[in-house]
Design a protein around this motif. Structure first.
Motif, short mmCIF file in Angstrom:
data_model
loop_
_atom_site.label_atom_id
_atom_site.label_comp_id
_atom_site.label_asym_id
_atom_site.label_seq_id
_atom_site.Cartn_x
_atom_site.Cartn_y
_atom_site.Cartn_z
N GLY A 99 0.82 -1.20 0.00
CA GLY A 99 0.00 0.00 0.00
C GLY A 99 0.85 1.26 0.00
N GLY A 100 0.48 2.20 -0.83
CA GLY A 100 1.19 3.47 -0.89
C GLY A 100 2.24 3.54 -1.97
N THR A 101 2.85 2.39 -2.32
CA THR A 101 3.89 2.38 -3.35
C THR A 101 3.57 1.41 -4.49
OG1 THR A 101 5.17 0.63 -2.27
CG2 THR A 101 5.67 2.91 -1.64
N ASP A 102 2.68 0.46 -4.23
CA ASP A 102 2.32 -0.58 -5.21
C ASP A 102 3.51 -1.45 -5.60
OD1 ASP A 102 -0.37 0.01 -5.31
OD2 ASP A 102 -0.13 1.51 -6.89
N GLU A 103 4.55 -1.48 -4.76
CA GLU A 103 5.67 -2.36 -5.04
C GLU A 103 5.22 -3.80 -4.85
OE1 GLU A 103 10.42 -2.93 -4.00
OE2 GLU A 103 9.15 -1.83 -2.61
N PRO A 104 5.53 -4.70 -5.79
CA PRO A 104 5.10 -6.09 -5.64
C PRO A 104 5.83 -6.78 -4.49
CG PRO A 104 6.61 -5.88 -7.49
CD PRO A 104 6.30 -4.47 -7.03
N ALA A 105 5.14 -7.71 -3.86
CA ALA A 105 5.73 -8.44 -2.74
C ALA A 105 5.04 -9.78 -2.59
CB ALA A 105 5.61 -7.63 -1.46
N THR A 106 5.71 -10.67 -1.91
CA THR A 106 5.16 -11.98 -1.56
C THR A 106 5.50 -12.24 -0.11
OG1 THR A 106 5.64 -12.75 -3.80
CG2 THR A 106 5.06 -14.42 -2.18
N GLY A 107 4.54 -12.72 0.67
CA GLY A 107 4.84 -12.93 2.08
C GLY A 107 3.84 -13.85 2.75
N PHE A 108 4.05 -14.05 4.05
CA PHE A 108 3.12 -14.85 4.83
C PHE A 108 3.18 -14.40 6.28
CE2 PHE A 108 7.08 -17.32 4.98
CZ PHE A 108 7.23 -17.53 6.34
N SER A 109 2.10 -14.68 6.99
CA SER A 109 2.03 -14.44 8.43
C SER A 109 1.66 -15.74 9.12
CB SER A 109 0.99 -13.37 8.77
OG SER A 109 1.40 -12.11 8.29
N LEU A 110 2.29 -16.01 10.25
CA LEU A 110 1.99 -17.18 11.06
C LEU A 110 1.42 -16.71 12.39
CD1 LEU A 110 5.28 -19.23 10.50
CD2 LEU A 110 3.15 -19.36 9.19
N TYR A 111 0.36 -17.35 12.84
CA TYR A 111 -0.26 -17.03 14.13
C TYR A 111 -0.17 -18.29 14.99
CZ TYR A 111 -1.95 -12.89 11.76
OH TYR A 111 -2.02 -11.71 11.05
N ILE A 112 0.88 -18.36 15.81
CA ILE A 112 1.19 -19.61 16.51
C ILE A 112 0.44 -19.77 17.83
CG2 ILE A 112 3.44 -19.77 15.41
CD1 ILE A 112 4.69 -18.87 18.05
N ASP A 113 -0.38 -18.77 18.21
CA ASP A 113 -1.18 -18.94 19.43
C ASP A 113 -2.04 -20.19 19.33
OD1 ASP A 113 -1.03 -16.05 20.96
OD2 ASP A 113 -0.90 -15.85 18.79
N ALA A 114 -2.53 -20.46 18.10
CA ALA A 114 -3.38 -21.62 17.90
C ALA A 114 -2.64 -22.93 18.14
CB ALA A 114 -3.95 -21.61 16.48
N MET A 115 -1.32 -22.87 18.12
CA MET A 115 -0.51 -24.08 18.29
C MET A 115 -0.15 -24.36 19.74
SD MET A 115 2.14 -23.45 15.10
CE MET A 115 3.24 -24.76 15.68
N ILE A 116 -0.53 -23.46 20.66
CA ILE A 116 -0.08 -23.59 22.05
C ILE A 116 -0.43 -24.95 22.63
CG2 ILE A 116 -0.47 -22.76 24.39
CD1 ILE A 116 -0.57 -19.95 23.32
N GLY A 117 -1.65 -25.41 22.39
CA GLY A 117 -2.08 -26.69 22.95
C GLY A 117 -1.17 -27.83 22.55
N ALA A 118 -0.75 -27.84 21.28
CA ALA A 118 0.13 -28.89 20.81
C ALA A 118 1.56 -28.69 21.29
CB ALA A 118 0.10 -28.94 19.28
N LEU A 119 2.00 -27.44 21.34
CA LEU A 119 3.38 -27.16 21.71
C LEU A 119 3.66 -27.42 23.18
CD1 LEU A 119 3.97 -23.83 19.76
CD2 LEU A 119 4.77 -26.10 19.14
N LYS A 120 2.72 -27.06 24.06
CA LYS A 120 2.99 -27.20 25.49
C LYS A 120 2.95 -28.65 25.95
CE LYS A 120 -1.75 -26.36 27.19
NZ LYS A 120 -2.59 -25.41 27.96
N ALA A 121 2.55 -29.55 25.02
CA ALA A 121 2.57 -30.96 25.37
C ALA A 121 3.99 -31.52 25.38
CB ALA A 121 1.73 -31.75 24.36
N SER A 122 4.92 -30.76 24.80
CA SER A 122 6.31 -31.23 24.79
C SER A 122 6.87 -31.18 26.21
CB SER A 122 7.15 -30.35 23.86
OG SER A 122 7.12 -29.00 24.27
N PRO A 123 7.77 -32.10 26.55
CA PRO A 123 8.28 -32.17 27.93
C PRO A 123 9.04 -30.90 28.33
CG PRO A 123 9.58 -33.56 26.46
CD PRO A 123 8.37 -33.12 25.68
#
Length: 373
Positions: free
Chosen positions: A296-320
């Motif tokens: 936005g503002g420059t129209d320069e092309p880009a490619t990217g991603f966002s990760l929201y790892i809060d949803a993974m807490i249940g699986a992650l905290k199971a690790s010892p």
């Protein structure tokens, strides 16, 4: 008894030690993967001038996105400030200002908290940890393939299992409506809406919409769906996109389950020709989303991603949990320092009454060596 004043607002919560440790470890592992691939981390401020922040966000010009942000008046400048609800526009601002002269493609990564005035129905959280990477100056097939491979590797590094990626083509209707499957300009939004809801009946009622019906069935496992999409491609309007999807899929086919839903637009309102959503086993909902877009503002092309790892807490905290070494009164501090240097966590006794097991310790330092409790 809980003091009512101690209650947190709806959609906000504390992360207690187990969860906080899991999230911190996952964040560190994800950023390490991005760093290993040459993505430089930037750290924008939590708060910015509302006009600057909203102007680079989706819907910023019509106020839609601005209403999702917490806003308040800056007592110093007397201008309106906003708490970020998405870090991606901030990366675009950095690329357009402080790093405007940097060589392209520019690889940046980030991690931090974002806040929303209102959450959506599927995810009630109003504060989230967002991590991501942006490849600025390119929205090519090669850039898209690099982004997906990086996102998968980052999530694997954080402990995610059973990763699947769902591809989409956000501008599909726009491309087809130009010539292959003509639509009046005022009908494009209607067709998009009916495709979004997978409503065949509603689609048939839109003038020209019946021609788009086969798109509803070009979904599912990637190989099958891309074959059906190829059959729909009247006049070759989608030939380059189909070829691009196949090239991207080839790079990551052995690392994730791949599916295709070419008409999916939820969360892809500002992506250009390509978008993707990432899922993982044991995690409710998506853990990431990305694609190609224009800053936005420059129209320069880009490619990217966002990760929201809060949803993974249940699986992650199971690790010892890591072992914790109890340091009794009078212990050798040089020995304790050496053990911490090789990975031990320690808790030091402050009095003779401290109980190692009650403090959550798994080992006790006896002389120069740890002993299991």
């Amino acid at each position: 008894m809980t003091n009512p004043d101690d209650l947190l607002p709806e959609g906000l919560e504390d992360r207690l030690p187990t969860e906080a440790r899991a999230v911190s470890r996952a964040m560190r592992q994800i950023l390490d993967v991005m760093d290993a691939h040459g993505y430089d981390r930037v750290s924008p401020p939590l708060v910015e001038f509302e006009k600057s922040l909203a102007g680079r966000m989706v819907g910023g010009n019509d106020g839609t996105t601005a209403r999702r942000m917490f806003r308040f008046v800056d007592p110093v400048s007397l201008r309106m400030l906003a708490v970020r609800s998405d870090m991606t526009p901030q990366i675009g601002r950095i690329a357009a200002t402080g790093l405007a002269a940097a060589a392209r493609p520019l690889r940046l990564c980030y991690g931090g908290e974002v806040a929303l005035v209102r959450a959506d129905q599927l995810d009630p959280a109003r504060q989230r940890l967002q991590l991501g990477a942006e490849l600025i100056g390119s929205d090519t097939v090669a850039a898209a393939a690099e982004m997906i491979a990086l996102a998968i590797e980052a999530l694997e590094g954080a402990g995610a299992k059973g990763i699947s990626v769902d591809f989409t083509l956000p501008d599909l209707v726009d491309i087809l409506a130009k010539k292959a499957l003509p639509l009046a300009p005022e009908r494009i939004a209607q067709v998009r809406r009916e495709l979004d809801t997978k409503d065949a009946g509603g689609l048939a009622l839109v003038p020209g919409g019946a021609a788009y019906m086969p798109l509803l069935y070009a979904t599912g496992p990637f190989d099958e769906a891309i074959a059906r999409l190829f059959e729909i491609d009247a006049g070759g309007a989608l030939a380059s996109r189909i070829a691009g999807l196949k090239q991207i899929a080839e790079r990551v086919a052995e690392r994730a389950r791949l599916t295709l839903d070419p008409t999916e637009r939820h969360g892809f309102e500002y992506q250009s020709w390509f978008g993707f959503t990432i899922y993982a086993d044991g995690v409710r909902g998506a853990v990431g989303r990305g694609g190609t877009y224009a800053i936005g503002g420059t129209d320069e092309p880009a490619t990217g991603f966002s990760l929201y790892i809060d949803a993974m807490i249940g699986a992650l905290k199971a690790s010892p949990a890591a072992d914790i070494l109890f340091l009794p009164l009078g212990h050798d501090r040089d020995v304790a320092a050496r053990l911490r240097a090789i990975g031990w966590r320690t808790r030091e006794a402050l009095s003779g009454n401290d109980d190692a097991e009650a403090l959550g310790c798994t080992h006790r330092l006896d002389g120069r060596e740890p002993t299991a409790l």
